[in-house]
Write a protein that holds these residues in place. Sequence first.
Motif: not given
Length: 246
Positions: A162-166
């Motif tokens: 899982l990759y989360l980014a802003g």
Amino acid sequence: MRMSTMVSAAAFLTALAASPAAAEEKAGPFTVTGGATLVSDYRFRGISQTDKRFAVQATVSVTHETGFYVTAWGSSIDDYVANGADAEIDLIAGFKKSFGDTTVDAGVLYYYYPGSGGITSDFVEPYASVTQAFGPASIKASVAYAPKQNALTVGSGREDNLYLAGDLSYAIPKSPVSLTAHLGHSIGPSYLTIGKSYTDWSLGASAGWQGLTFGLAYVDTDGSFITPRGRNAARAGIVASVGASF
């Protein structure tokens, strides 16, 4: 991007480098765009895919007026990324639509590594993002989830990631210069993470000039990945780029 089996885990989309200037051709309801870029270091989610050396990249996209699109993107890579493969080819199909100042984008990305010696190196990763514009500034939240598959294993069967980014961006008014900031977090364990998880971040600037796009970015992570040549591919670095339309 996928690291080799020489480490227990590894790590983006993207390296933060300036996007290439793009040529645009209208063909009825379809629009074709393309570009090529030379980067001093191809970083994927903060990790160098070229042992901190330059890479040549190219892309072409076909977009329908409804918002559906397909894209092919390619880059040279170092042979530690996917068991001897010297290229990464990303095949993408998605849908992008704007509602006022809000843009949603979702699709599926297939990472293909030709010449990877017969091992299972290719994998699929669905993604989604929402971008909100505020005049010359915008904020983007994105998620990419690679479901359990053999290519992501760290030795105990199929793994997922899982990759989360802003991302923040700001186009300086009356100027060709844009500023960007990125923060991402990878959650594993899988071949896309260093250990169970790690964080990457970057700050960058780009400017257009006579059909070219020049970029400069500072990229770093809180992890460590030592390449076969002894370099730490996760260590902080400056990435320079120049892109041209075709």
